[in-house]
Design a protein around this motif. Structure first.
Motif, PDB file in Angstrom:
ATOM      1  N   CYS A  39       0.792  -1.082   0.172  1.00  0.00           N
ATOM      2  CA  CYS A  39      -0.181   0.086   0.052  1.00  0.00           C
ATOM      3  C   CYS A  39       0.733   1.320  -0.103  1.00  0.00           C
ATOM      4  CB  CYS A  39      -0.987   0.032   1.373  1.00  0.00           C
ATOM      5  SG  CYS A  39      -1.851   1.278   1.278  1.00  0.00           S
ATOM      6  N   ASP A  41       0.387   3.966   1.682  1.00  0.00           N
ATOM      7  CA  ASP A  41       0.231   4.390   3.051  1.00  0.00           C
ATOM      8  C   ASP A  41       1.596   4.872   3.505  1.00  0.00           C
ATOM      9  OD1 ASP A  41       0.302   4.561   6.104  1.00  0.00           O
ATOM     10  OD2 ASP A  41      -1.860   3.710   5.800  1.00  0.00           O
ATOM     11  N   CYS A 100      -5.919   0.029   7.247  1.00  0.00           N
ATOM     12  CA  CYS A 100      -5.824   0.364   5.780  1.00  0.00           C
ATOM     13  C   CYS A 100      -6.808   1.656   5.483  1.00  0.00           C
ATOM     14  CB  CYS A 100      -5.731  -0.563   4.730  1.00  0.00           C
ATOM     15  SG  CYS A 100      -5.087   0.011   3.012  1.00  0.00           S
TER      16      CYS A 100
END
Ligand SMILES: [Zn+2]
Length: 195
Positions: A39, A41, A100
């Motif tokens: 991800c 992130d 997430c």
């Protein structure tokens, strides 16, 4: 508004002048023959490679919202195929993470924000009438484990992926860096129960 470009360019000038790049010198061929789908992130930018002991030159990183292989002929899968055939990757890690921002995403609110930001409703209708389901496309996933399992299956069963490529599925904690194994690609029978 902060001028990030100016800050970045000022820093960059010094970085190059002081030859700080030297410690990162490596080749384009990953030393560990690993590709990672993870991800985007921001908590994982440094934490993920540090927690997995991956340094510059060790692995190819493919990042997107959620760390998902969305489509068998989409961008993430294309990158993985290039990794396999161009960069001799033999092991793929699909790495989701807890908490997430892409899970349980409210696509209705994203559409509302688009309209508020000046996107014409007609444009959305035209896209929709062309057969593109924007909401479905933007939707992330409801359960990270299912998402990781789905991406692993998509890669493993892809018609262009050779059978000797190992595909693992992991979930990382974005605070501690602790990793849980969802799929160990070396094992035949993984307990693949979903959420
Ligand atoms: Zn995420």
């Amino acid at each position: 508004m902060t001028n990030n470009l100016k800050e970045i360019l000022d820093f960059n000038k010094e970085f190059v002048k002081n030859k700080e790049y030297e410690k990162y010198n490596t080749t384009k061929y990953p030393d560990k023959k690993i590709a990672i789908v993870a991800c985007m992130d921001t908590r994982l930018t440094e934490l993920l490679p540090k927690a997995l002991n991956l340094r510059n030159g060790d692995a190819k990183f493919i990042k997107n919202a959620g760390g998902v292989v969305v489509h068998p002929f989409g961008s993430a899968m294309r990158s993985l195929l290039i990794c396999i055939y161009q960069f001799d990757i033999s092991e793929i890690f699909i790495i989701g993470h807890y908490d997430c921002g892409v899970s349980n995403i409210n696509t209705n609110s994203i559409i509302e924000k688009m309209v508020k930001r000046g996107i014409d409703k007609n444009t959305l209708d035209i896209i929709s009438n062309s057969g593109i389901e924007v909401k479905k496309w933007l939707h992330g996933f409801d359960c990270v484990k299912d998402s990781v399992l789905g991406s692993v299956q998509k890669v493993k069963n892809h018609p262009l992926v050779p059978k000797d490529v190992i595909v693992h599925g992991l979930i990382i904690d974005p605070e501690t860096g602790k990793v849980d194994v969802v799929v160990d690609g070396f094992k035949q029978n993984n307990t693949e129960e979903s959420c």
